[in-house]
Design an enzyme around this catalytic site. Structure first.
Site, short mmCIF file in Angstrom:
data_model
loop_
_atom_site.label_atom_id
_atom_site.label_comp_id
_atom_site.label_asym_id
_atom_site.label_seq_id
_atom_site.Cartn_x
_atom_site.Cartn_y
_atom_site.Cartn_z
N PHE A 69 7.60 -6.63 -8.38
CA PHE A 69 7.55 -8.09 -8.25
C PHE A 69 8.85 -8.77 -8.62
O PHE A 69 9.11 -9.89 -8.23
CB PHE A 69 6.41 -8.63 -9.13
CG PHE A 69 6.76 -8.66 -10.60
CD1 PHE A 69 7.47 -9.73 -11.16
CD2 PHE A 69 6.41 -7.60 -11.43
CE1 PHE A 69 7.79 -9.74 -12.51
CE2 PHE A 69 6.75 -7.61 -12.77
CZ PHE A 69 7.44 -8.68 -13.31
N LYS A 122 5.73 -1.63 1.14
CA LYS A 122 4.59 -2.13 0.36
C LYS A 122 5.17 -2.89 -0.82
O LYS A 122 5.50 -2.30 -1.85
CB LYS A 122 3.73 -0.95 -0.12
CG LYS A 122 2.23 -1.21 -0.26
CD LYS A 122 1.74 -2.03 -1.41
CE LYS A 122 2.25 -1.78 -2.78
NZ LYS A 122 2.08 -2.95 -3.68
N GLU A 136 2.20 -7.25 -4.75
CA GLU A 136 1.20 -8.22 -4.30
C GLU A 136 1.34 -9.54 -5.05
O GLU A 136 0.67 -10.51 -4.73
CB GLU A 136 -0.21 -7.63 -4.45
CG GLU A 136 -0.65 -7.33 -5.85
CD GLU A 136 -0.14 -5.99 -6.41
OE1 GLU A 136 0.86 -5.44 -5.88
OE2 GLU A 136 -0.73 -5.50 -7.39
N SER A 180 7.72 0.72 -12.82
CA SER A 180 7.69 1.23 -14.18
C SER A 180 7.74 2.76 -14.18
O SER A 180 7.44 3.41 -13.18
CB SER A 180 6.42 0.76 -14.88
OG SER A 180 5.31 1.42 -14.31
N CYS A 199 15.19 -5.01 -14.42
CA CYS A 199 15.32 -3.64 -14.94
C CYS A 199 16.73 -3.42 -15.50
O CYS A 199 16.98 -2.42 -16.16
CB CYS A 199 15.00 -2.61 -13.87
SG CYS A 199 16.09 -2.70 -12.47
N GLU A 252 9.60 -0.80 -23.11
CA GLU A 252 10.16 -1.84 -22.26
C GLU A 252 9.21 -3.03 -22.28
O GLU A 252 8.03 -2.90 -21.92
CB GLU A 252 10.30 -1.31 -20.83
CG GLU A 252 10.91 -2.34 -19.88
CD GLU A 252 11.18 -1.75 -18.50
OE1 GLU A 252 10.42 -0.87 -18.05
OE2 GLU A 252 12.17 -2.16 -17.87
#
Lengths: 499, 499, 499, 499
Positions: free
Chosen positions: A149, A173, A176, A226, A281, A383
């Site tokens: 995201f 993909k 969402e 992740s 990240c 994290e």
């Protein structure tokens, strides 16, 4: 409410899954869109469209594939502000930050425009007498991308421009949580002249992901997310025979040397820790200060900077705040719980973002600063992916370096120093894939490659740059001899070696 | 009887596993050596030795690592005949073929001598104003190789010279059927000046393999063997986070065009089908003849060649036979059962090797030729790995090509033709990784890369050549800026882009 | 007295020129050898031998050409000490320095061993539909090298190993002052298996040079020497249609920053200024000190170091002196006259080498140090090529950089500093081809390329490294299409573009 | 009448030279424009503008320089038809051919868009212990291009996009016969955002050329034209210390093998010989037929094709003719005189273009075909640069190849054959830089490099592609060490070698 489903074979296609979830504006907490979650069959139909499109797209010359990328670049530039607003409305980051994300993604498109040169194989005449050998870099077939995201435009753009320019077809993909921009990218690709089926978008969840990881038609999977999911993707995709590059989590340290300019350090840290609400990240989440003097001064400086940092909606407010909301209510709650944990573990909470904008329905957590964090604490080990910066004090360069090298992750890191020696030793010895020297967020440019070390990455090839081209191509080596007089006619039973 | 165990930390080390198995001379059927099968702990001790050695070996400059390779090359040349005899005595292939294997392996050592050049990263000044970016290709740590019986020298040599030259350390698990040569390679490396622990050999079976695939210290696994094991290795190693390249089985077709010179074709086929008793992953096991005329003439020609082909021990007989025994009694029995199956399925058995040298205690199967083989037959679908050649008749280039592309495997293939057009179309369209044009066994040279397509390979990077260097290195990208006046001092909250 | 003439077609050949000159031991002033000066016809006979040898040598596969280089490397190692003594006996440099020269030359041979990889061209399938394009890097033919006295082994070794490995044949015209080592290199090449005529040596003067520059058979000329001759070689060779790389003179500055470690600086300077008696094109002859404090301290430090520096014969004395004689009586006189000029121009003579070893018949000039040198002085503007170091004082980094950039030459330079910023800015802005950061003599390694900027170099390609391979090869680009159905049959009158 | 002068510092600048000449529409013979011929001072002012612009342009990041190229590409596409008409109106070639020229030039701009990747240097860590080495590819300064009339857009576009993208500034001296398009290119560059002075155009003659070749500010010269001028440019530029690439004349042979498809051959030949009225350096002017049968059939076929070939104005006529006029009255006369000479020497004139369109005031010469041409004839030996095709009959491949290799020129060549062997041997052995296999005009694509062999080229580096980038950059190699404990502090007098 607007409905988003899938983009298959050159057009938006409604979903019959019956499953969907809302898409929120994180700044208001209001859902403005609904995204359907694709069925396995729908996912397979996207794969199938891509497989069909591959037959002809792979035969288009690299030069002409590049020309679609040239047009796509022009469209991205034309629509940059529109796209930046869309990013902000679903992810929450501020408008100028969204523009920055788009620029970084656009640069990969620019890189992909050079595909005729990048796809060159190697040619050797006379590997043996009268025998030539050369290599072709051919496309794989259907490739899949599964993206997070936090960069709804940039991370997909790390993948598909190169994959497509190499002659592959693609099923994306995206997350969402912010599906609108990926769908717009698909539309712009079509507008740029990309044939139907070459680029497809499936919005979905684990159902869709598992089809992409197991369907034998999919040849390659690129993932960013992740670490646990990266591991799952790498293991599952590999168990199904695919090539996989899976990028995972991070805990990026900045090592602050005593000779660093603290003004620069604090400026860099404020952006690297709190920009995009820490949901990068490559965000810096740990400041390793060499010596208490550095730490004391830096913490004081940061504290005063945090005091004036503006938190607010990513768009529509003037002047633009520096920090927007987090992506979701759940994620904001999770970040707050990490802050709770830090306090419980004994770290000194210098700035507390838990109540910032608490009267808003948006998913806000303010900039948070911990001092005296130790390597045993959960807020150090894990994290957080939010605007939480931990200051850790180390007595020396060597102990700072050692701490970084002991961490599970090895995505990014930075050193701030005036010393050429410190910079060189840091670059040489640190077990991290992307290293900044006085650069807080050392994301490699599109023509270099992005990737971490250790449990931040799975698979040998990084994203974009030359590695990206290698990932999305299969080598074929031809060895040719043209007989007549030159070819020995007797039987050759021994292992052939070259004269 | 001679006992072979492991080579750890610069010396041969006896095993305490209590498990061992005989090593046979396939030409006599007599076991002359016993090889112990390492325990998990012994395997871990090799990994541990390699991990310790990595600390200093990775700091040796590439130039000096290359110089060890230069010396190793000289030793390999000096000991070539001794090694070739050892290969023949355990694998069975004839002496001159073993020499050929060594030459091909030696060439990878020669390639690895160029490591200072091959390890270069990329350097970009001014990716942004005053910002530079460059990449380092650093070693991974401990790498493992798992290699098959059919090339006890060459396949290990595809792997470790490059891995070691790149600064890694290595644990080799060779086939337990012919362990002597790998042990000699280890000794020669030590003699060449390689420090203890940089190269280690573990003789063992699945116990050892599973340690290599799961131990977290091992960073990379290279494998050559059958497809089921390749899949297992790829899936298991990947599930444990490693980078893996796993090469599997093959069913290599030669497409014989009507314009091919049949004299050359039959010469090439005799060697490619029966050389090394067909125990090569690049052997031709299917001759696809375009048209009955080609097939009829070729089968007749092959039949007469087979009639005079000498089968016998790989060494000690003058003149040297063209073909030695298979590697083991069990494998010979399995190959014979394939011949039985071919007969049962209705293929025409033109030459029957089942009873050749039947009076010998060696593991001999003679050259076998089937005509009128169809794609449905087991002898067509499966890899036999013995001296069995299947002739399949196809009506056209297009149907021949389609047949190859439909096969599960895609390792090697060849076309024999005089036509530039046929060769080009074949090279462009065939879904196979290594393609010969009038070259029956198109093994890429050491400075190119070896690898198949489809279920013949798992993982994106091939062996040796530039891909080998990429496989055995981890990219680190440094982005550097040297502040003072040039660095902006304000906070930067947006995604940094380059000016 | 020993007579040295030419090496043509695989053997030493006496000269009939009737012209010769003595070769001295500079440490004793005694001539021990006589070298003949080749006639134009003799030079042409070497070219002719090379042209004949080219026919077959260019057809030897790169792999096999590399193998000759592997053997040559082994022979160079075996004969290293012998060669180092020969260098010392004719050039004067001390034995350990001569060993260093040989190592640096040897590294180019190691690089040339990788020629199969280095010679790869590029291959593009489908530059247009059904049209492929690839490049071959083919040898040129006969190449010539003209090399200076100061590195009788290393500089020739920059050239011919790569030229020969690329498939060319070579005529070397080394300095007539120290011809023995080049002749030994020729013998060792023959011993390594190089066919006759591939490498030839002509000892001579301008007569020989002019033949090499004008004979139409010679395709390429590599030169290292002084700038006026480099210009002559570049202009003359170019006027005769050849490709030329011509390296000229130098005046290499070391910029000493206030943050540099003066202990390291003075150690580095002593070697870089006085090693090999300053007769290196990469010697440091100017120390630019930023600030008087740096200059005062450095000069004091150098003065005390010079006081204990031993001058003496390069071999036969234990312990080895740090500095040997100059190459000739004339050159020593010229260097002394430069010292006279410096004194006359008002520079402060801190150490005076004019009378060092004055009682010896050898060609000695001792280490000489000038302080307070200005950029207008002759000793600053011109290349002295002797053990004379000039200290120039500048007030700042910027003025030091400007001074370097204003000088006629741009061969090498160095900065000594602890600052990453200073190093980066220096590297980015200095108009010099080879830059050391805390490295006094930044000669690029064999796998990188050697070359200066401005009037230190003529021609676009540097020596050795990838540039060396490019220099010694001619590109041929093939564009291929295989007609049948795919090829348009109509007439095409327009500029063909690719679909 | 329209006046064209120079483009300096971002704008058109009138000339004060007092010298000018008319620019004709070759289809009508009418002058529509006047071009002034620049003075030496005007040329120097362009160089001076370029030198000034270099200071800042060289500091613009490659990424941003590329973005100007992206915009320039878009403008070229937008103005393609306008530019094609301008080309036709001054050069004479037909509109669709002019479009093709523009596409080929545009592709170099596309290649230059990839400059951030193409400019990468090499980076080696630990060339010695603690010593790193890396290379920068920096711009040269002011570069000059001197281009011919036959491709007023394409040939300049081979040069300046790469030169500029590399950070150089440029002075173009196009042909004075068709100056309008180069001026338009300059305007479009300015419109694309290129800063003033980065690209300049000087219209002129030898006066301007000589300034470009001798002015010390000019660092590099690229030239395309006839061989005598190429030699002059190479010698003169080199004598003034510059790097020069000079492309000269051609006599391109097509070898027609007996197995070639004559339909395809004649189609290819018609275009390659008569397209652009033969005024292409890659035109085919000699058809070498292997065997009389081939020759007889081909000549017959060509004769009938020529009979229907339409000659006429390049624009304004529908349907478009296949061939336009020659560039000038003088050139047409010269071509006619070559035809006269061919007749006089005894060649068989199959088709005579001397009187074609004789009633037009345009500079027309029709398609001309000679049979039975011998290698001794002037029409064979010299470049005619017009629509004159010579058929030479040879008995074999070998004699055809030998003939090509004996010719003075080695620019382009082609073989037409169905045989892979013939194609491979031809490609391997022919001494020509650009080789077509069933491709009549094998101009390498922009991402490969353009250049001939023998007296068709002077200088080691070809145009565009990777060679172009190398030509327009200067290598700088940095060797860095960061002292402290790691650096030896003693004096080092020996040649430094790396540990």
């Amino acid at each position: 409410m607007q409905q988003i489903a899938n983009y298959i074979n050159g057009q938006a296609v409604a979903s019959h899954s019956g499953r969907s979830q809302p898409v929120f504006d994180p700044a208001t907490g209001v859902a403005h869109t609904e995204v359907s979650l694709a069925t396995a069959d729908e996912t397979r139909s996207a794969i199938s469209a891509a497989a069909t499109a591959f037959v002809s797209w792979s035969q288009v010359t690299p030069l002409n594939r590049a020309r679609v990328m040239f047009k796509f670049k022009a469209l991205l530039e034309q629509h940059r502000d529109e796209l930046a607003v869309l990013i902000s409305k679903e992810h929450g980051k501020v408008f100028s930050d969204a523009q920055g994300e788009l620029t970084r993604g656009l640069e990969v498109v620019e890189f992909a425009c050079g595909i005729p040169h990048l796809l060159k194989g190697e040619h050797s005449m006379n590997v043996g007498r009268g025998v030539d050998s050369f290599s072709l870099m051919q496309p794989l077939g259907v490739c899949a991308g599964i993206t997070p995201f936090n960069f709804p435009a940039m991370v997909p753009l790390w993948m598909f421009p190169i994959a497509i320019a190499c002659g592959n077809t693609f099923v994306l993909k995206p997350s969402e949580k912010d599906p609108t921009v990926p769908m717009r990218l698909a539309e712009l690709l079509t507008e740029a002249g990309l044939p139907p089926g070459v680029f497809n978008v499936i919005n979905g969840d684990k159902t869709a992901v598992d089809v992409l990881l197991t369907d034998p038609t999919v040849q390659a999977v690129s993932f960013v997310g992740s670490t646990p999911i990266a591991e799952y993707v790498y293991a599952t995709g590999s168990a199904h025979g695919k090539r996989v590059q899976a990028l995972g989590g991070a805990k990026n340290h900045m090592l602050v040397m005593p000779d660093a300019d603290l003004e620069q350090v604090s400026g860099a840290l404020m952006g690297a820790a709190y920009g995009s609400a820490g949901e990068r990240c490559m965000a810096i989440s740990v400041a390793l200060c060499v010596g208490d003097a550095v730490a004391d001064a830096l913490v004081a400086k940061l504290q005063s900077e945090i005091a004036v940092l503006q938190v607010g909606p990513g768009t529509g407010v003037t002047p633009e705040p520096q920090m927007g909301p987090l992506v979701s209510q759940q994620h904001a709650a999770k970040v707050r719980s990490y802050i709770d944990a830090g306090v419980a573990e004994g770290a000194v909470l210098v700035a507390d973002g838990r109540q910032v904008a608490a009267d808003s329905a948006g998913f806000f957590v303010g900039p948070t600063l911990f001092d005296h964090v130790s390597s045993a604490m959960k807020i150090y080990r894990e994290e957080i992916f939010g605007p939480v910066l931990c200051v850790v004090r180390v007595p020396s360069f060597a102990e700072g370096l050692a701490l970084i090298n002991q961490h599970e992750f090895g995505n990014g890191t930075a050193i701030f120093t005036a010393s050429g020696e410190a910079a060189r030793e840091f670059a040489a010895q640190v077990q991290v894939g992307m290293v900044g020297v006085n650069v807080p967020i050392p994301v490699p440019m599109a023509f270099h490659s992005f990737g971490g070390w250790k449990r931040s990455v799975f698979g040998p090839l990084n994203m974009h740059g030359p590695d990206g081209v290698r990932f999305y191509t299969r080598m074929k080596t031809i060895t040719a001899r043209w007989p007549s007089g030159s070819m020995p006619t007797g039987n050759q039973f021994s292992m052939p070696t070259m004269k």
